[in-house]
Design an enzyme around this catalytic site. Structure first.
Site, mmCIF file in Angstrom:
data_model
loop_
_atom_site.group_PDB
_atom_site.id
_atom_site.type_symbol
_atom_site.label_atom_id
_atom_site.label_comp_id
_atom_site.label_asym_id
_atom_site.label_seq_id
_atom_site.Cartn_x
_atom_site.Cartn_y
_atom_site.Cartn_z
ATOM 1 N N HIS A 81 -6.659 3.509 40.138
ATOM 2 C CA HIS A 81 -5.322 3.970 40.506
ATOM 3 C C HIS A 81 -4.411 3.708 39.315
ATOM 4 O O HIS A 81 -4.824 3.115 38.316
ATOM 5 C CB HIS A 81 -4.786 3.233 41.745
ATOM 6 C CG HIS A 81 -4.531 1.780 41.523
ATOM 7 N ND1 HIS A 81 -5.536 0.843 41.503
ATOM 8 C CD2 HIS A 81 -3.382 1.094 41.296
ATOM 9 C CE1 HIS A 81 -5.020 -0.349 41.280
ATOM 10 N NE2 HIS A 81 -3.715 -0.227 41.139
ATOM 11 N N ASP A 127 -5.153 -8.597 35.739
ATOM 12 C CA ASP A 127 -5.163 -7.774 36.941
ATOM 13 C C ASP A 127 -6.346 -8.225 37.795
ATOM 14 O O ASP A 127 -7.060 -9.175 37.442
ATOM 15 C CB ASP A 127 -5.248 -6.305 36.571
ATOM 16 C CG ASP A 127 -4.640 -5.382 37.616
ATOM 17 O OD1 ASP A 127 -4.280 -5.859 38.713
ATOM 18 O OD2 ASP A 127 -4.537 -4.172 37.353
ATOM 19 N N GLU A 175 -8.445 -5.760 40.113
ATOM 20 C CA GLU A 175 -9.444 -4.776 40.544
ATOM 21 C C GLU A 175 -10.677 -4.782 39.648
ATOM 22 O O GLU A 175 -11.782 -4.443 40.092
ATOM 23 C CB GLU A 175 -8.839 -3.370 40.582
ATOM 24 C CG GLU A 175 -7.858 -3.140 41.719
ATOM 25 C CD GLU A 175 -6.423 -3.549 41.375
ATOM 26 O OE1 GLU A 175 -5.526 -3.298 42.194
ATOM 27 O OE2 GLU A 175 -6.222 -4.121 40.282
#
Length: 282
Positions: free
Chosen positions: A115, A8, A10
């Site tokens: 999130h 990922d 982030e």
């Protein structure tokens, strides 16, 4: 020994803002190179630990963030979308272990760029009544496939979330959350050394032995996945899918065995994307 890496963005070293991780953002091109460096640190540690093959799945947003030429030359890269298993595309029982690179904490947590899968649109998620985000759902699904998660990199909140889910997973905090779009950054060289350390420790295991795939858990009792959406329209539309029920006007749930339930959740997100146009980090 075949190793799988879900990457990922982030939770990557140095990145704190949407402009760092979204195509078109003013610092996105820099961010994708930082992502490649974190991935390469994990890959190098995997090969040093005896991996014979490393598969990397680009698991962020458009899933075309990693530039093949920026990665370790022996990596097998899964790139692009749609992918039926999304962030876990390409994971099979033949993999000895899974590593999560650049992961972030779930919706509602005060972590960097926190999130759950869809930014603003998903407000909360639960797996068998337990609050869950990308970390927990990836871990549970990998276990159902028969592959242990052995290491995770991200900010300190992501590492804490992983520790709450499974304390045996080695973690590498590459930055320390000060708010949702602010962090205290570790020097890049130090952060990548920490990634190498965590991956090496995870692959060594508690007794210094390479991990072996856990027995698949698909025969266990079905799980229940619940999602609360920002939009009642999304929840209402999802009720057209057999097996999906509502617990309130904005929350739906389904019962089934992982990893099939994870794949169905991917369909839910595609439906939600067709109905909404929310910025990911509003």
């Amino acid at each position: 020994m075949r190793i799988y890496i879900s990457a990922d963005m982030e939770g990557v070293t140095g990145l704190v803002d949407a402009d760092d991780v979204q195509p078109g953002g003013r610092d996105y091109e820099r961010g994708r190179l930082m992502m490649a460096e974190d991935v390469n640190a994990a890959v190098e540690a995997a090969f040093a630990a005896g991996a014979t093959e490393v598969t990397v799945n680009d698991a962020h947003g458009p899933m075309r963030n990693l530039l093949p030429e920026a990665l370790h030359p022996e990596v097998r890269l899964v790139r692009g979308r749609p992918k039926q298993m999304g962030m876990l595309a390409g994971l099979t029982p033949e993999h000895a272990a899974m590593v999560c690179v650049g992961y972030h904490s779930r919706a509602g947590e005060l972590g960097v760029l926190s999130h759950s899968f869809m930014g603003h649109e998903i407000e909360d998620m639960w797996l068998d009544g337990r609050p869950v985000g990308e970390i927990g759902l990836a871990h549970a699904t990998a276990a159902a496939i028969g592959v242990p998660v052995v290491a995770l990199t991200g900010d300190d909140r992501a590492c804490a979330e992983m520790a709450d889910w499974d304390a045996s997973v080695a973690t590498a905090p590459v930055k320390y959350a000060r708010d949702r779009f602010a962090a205290e950054l570790r020097p890049a060289g130090e952060a990548r050394a920490e990634i190498r350390r965590a991956v090496a420790a995870g692959l060594a295991g508690p007794r210094g032995a390479a991990p072996r795939a856990a027995a698949p858990q698909a025969a266990a009792a079905p799980s229940v996945l619940s999602v609360r959406w920002q939009s009642a329209s999304v929840a209402s539309t999802l009720l057209g899918i057999p097996g999906v029920t509502a617990t309130d006007p904005r929350t739906v749930q389904a019962r089934g065995a992982l990893p099939g339930l994870y794949r169905q959740f991917g369909v839910w997100m595609r439906v939600a994307s067709s109905l909404t146009n929310q910025p990911p980090y509003c």
